[in-house]
Design a protein around this motif. Sequence first.
Motif, PDB file in Angstrom:
ATOM      1  N   GLU A   1       0.850  -1.204   0.000  1.00 37.88           N
ATOM      2  CA  GLU A   1       0.000   0.000   0.000  1.00 37.88           C
ATOM      3  C   GLU A   1       0.882   1.249   0.000  1.00 37.88           C
ATOM      4  OE1 GLU A   1      -2.103  -0.428   3.751  1.00 37.88           O
ATOM      5  OE2 GLU A   1      -0.482   0.505   4.854  1.00 37.88           O
ATOM      6  N   PRO A   2       0.396   2.357  -0.580  1.00 33.67           N
ATOM      7  CA  PRO A   2       1.184   3.582  -0.579  1.00 33.67           C
ATOM      8  C   PRO A   2       1.319   4.144   0.834  1.00 33.67           C
ATOM      9  CG  PRO A   2      -0.793   3.790  -1.979  1.00 33.67           C
ATOM     10  CD  PRO A   2      -0.900   2.504  -1.235  1.00 33.67           C
ATOM     11  N   ALA A   3       2.386   4.913   1.085  1.00 35.02           N
ATOM     12  CA  ALA A   3       2.564   5.552   2.386  1.00 35.02           C
ATOM     13  C   ALA A   3       1.533   6.665   2.566  1.00 35.02           C
ATOM     14  CB  ALA A   3       3.977   6.111   2.495  1.00 35.02           C
ATOM     15  N   VAL A   4       1.301   7.405   1.512  1.00 35.22           N
ATOM     16  CA  VAL A   4       0.275   8.457   1.554  1.00 35.22           C
ATOM     17  C   VAL A   4      -0.601   8.302   0.328  1.00 35.22           C
ATOM     18  CG1 VAL A   4      -0.190  10.937   1.547  1.00 35.22           C
ATOM     19  CG2 VAL A   4       1.840  10.065   2.729  1.00 35.22           C
ATOM     20  N   GLU A   5      -1.896   8.248   0.535  1.00 36.28           N
ATOM     21  CA  GLU A   5      -2.816   8.155  -0.594  1.00 36.28           C
ATOM     22  C   GLU A   5      -3.938   9.162  -0.427  1.00 36.28           C
ATOM     23  OE1 GLU A   5      -4.364   4.270  -1.754  1.00 36.28           O
ATOM     24  OE2 GLU A   5      -4.239   5.195  -3.751  1.00 36.28           O
ATOM     25  N   ILE A   6      -4.092  10.002  -1.447  1.00 35.81           N
ATOM     26  CA  ILE A   6      -5.093  11.063  -1.403  1.00 35.81           C
ATOM     27  C   ILE A   6      -6.039  10.862  -2.571  1.00 35.81           C
ATOM     28  CG2 ILE A   6      -5.434  13.566  -1.563  1.00 35.81           C
ATOM     29  CD1 ILE A   6      -2.678  13.899  -0.337  1.00 35.81           C
ATOM     30  N   ILE A   7      -7.328  10.771  -2.259  1.00 33.72           N
ATOM     31  CA  ILE A   7      -8.322  10.477  -3.292  1.00 33.72           C
ATOM     32  C   ILE A   7      -9.392  11.562  -3.301  1.00 33.72           C
ATOM     33  CG2 ILE A   7      -9.978   8.766  -4.125  1.00 33.72           C
ATOM     34  CD1 ILE A   7      -8.313   6.723  -2.328  1.00 33.72           C
ATOM     35  N   ASN A   8      -9.487  12.236  -4.446  1.00 36.92           N
ATOM     36  CA  ASN A   8     -10.538  13.257  -4.665  1.00 36.92           C
ATOM     37  C   ASN A   8     -10.682  14.216  -3.484  1.00 36.92           C
ATOM     38  OD1 ASN A   8     -11.070  12.078  -7.115  1.00 36.92           O
ATOM     39  ND2 ASN A   8     -12.647  10.720  -6.277  1.00 36.92           N
ATOM     40  N   LEU A   9      -9.589  14.756  -3.031  1.00 33.84           N
ATOM     41  CA  LEU A   9      -9.609  15.663  -1.877  1.00 33.84           C
ATOM     42  C   LEU A   9     -10.013  17.075  -2.298  1.00 33.84           C
ATOM     43  CD1 LEU A   9      -8.851  16.605   1.018  1.00 33.84           C
ATOM     44  CD2 LEU A   9      -6.477  16.739   0.236  1.00 33.84           C
ATOM     45  N   SER A  10     -11.048  17.606  -1.638  1.00 34.13           N
ATOM     46  CA  SER A  10     -11.428  19.002  -1.832  1.00 34.13           C
ATOM     47  C   SER A  10     -11.561  19.662  -0.472  1.00 34.13           C
ATOM     48  CB  SER A  10     -12.752  19.123  -2.596  1.00 34.13           C
ATOM     49  OG  SER A  10     -12.597  18.612  -3.899  1.00 34.13           O
ATOM     50  N   LYS A  11     -11.220  20.959  -0.438  1.00 36.61           N
ATOM     51  CA  LYS A  11     -11.267  21.691   0.838  1.00 36.61           C
ATOM     52  C   LYS A  11     -11.606  23.151   0.529  1.00 36.61           C
ATOM     53  CE  LYS A  11     -10.173  23.451   4.830  1.00 36.61           C
ATOM     54  NZ  LYS A  11     -11.092  23.236   5.948  1.00 36.61           N
TER      55      LYS A  11
END
Length: 228
Positions: A1-11
């Motif tokens: 698994e990736p160390a950091v995984e960001i999916i469709n992040l909106s802020k």
Amino acid sequence: EPAVEIINLSKSYILNNKELKALENVNLSAENGKFISIIGPSGCGKSTLFRIIAGLEKDFTGSVFVNGCDVKVTRPYIAYMLQKDLLLPWRNVRQNILLPLELDGSLKNTDTGFVQKMLSEFGLEDFADAYPDELSGGMRQRVAFLRTWLMKGSVMLLDEPFGALDALTRNRMQDWLLNIWEKHRKTVLFITHDIEEAVYLSDEVYVMGPRPGRIIDRLNIELERPRK
Ligand code: ADP
Ligand code: ADP
């Protein structure tokens, strides 16, 4: 698994009753042990992205995982270094470096030989008892970096750590960083304004802006310039 995984992040932030999009549909995947840079103009959302990865900001949509853990559920253990070095002036170099380990209760299990070895690797072996105001800017950055490096956890967020240094010191710091990273691989996410710095240091570069909050390109440096 990736160390950091960001999916469709909106802020978004709300400012004077208006919505300000700070991050829009950001996707990023950092494999374990990779060096990833994020570049983009001021205000494009880089620091917001880091605060979210570090679990300091939970009001967002999408998913962020650090070592498989959802940051909305579990605060990840992440080493985070800001541009300003924030060393405590009344503590010497060694005491500054050990502060996070003292705070999280792991100091008594820390190998002092290893700390000494790291001080030497960073050219600080003669300065362990010196106070921050006795050090040059580059040395203070090295102390701050070493403090971050020694924190537990395999993911490191560096927010323009060399931004305030002169060009020569910055070049030296880049080589210190690469040297230590190649010896003791950690996953590094590195914010910079400087494309040359990003290309020199990284396996991959994510390019953000000029419209805030968007990743507009991803350069795979590693493909074109495999490391030795
Ligand atoms: P940099 O560009 O050096 O990363 P910024 O000026 O964007 O720094 O932000 C510095 C701090 O001010 C950050 O902690 C950020 O959260 C906060 N900040 C930035 N813009 C705003 C704003 N419009 N309203 C409130 N806080 C802000
Ligand atoms: P960068 O690090 O790339 O300079 P930031 O993540 O600091 O960008 O900011 C992205 C956008 O969000 C900017 O427009 C900034 O003014 C805004 N912003 C950042 N922090 C806050 C905050 N706490 N409140 C309101 N707006 C903010």
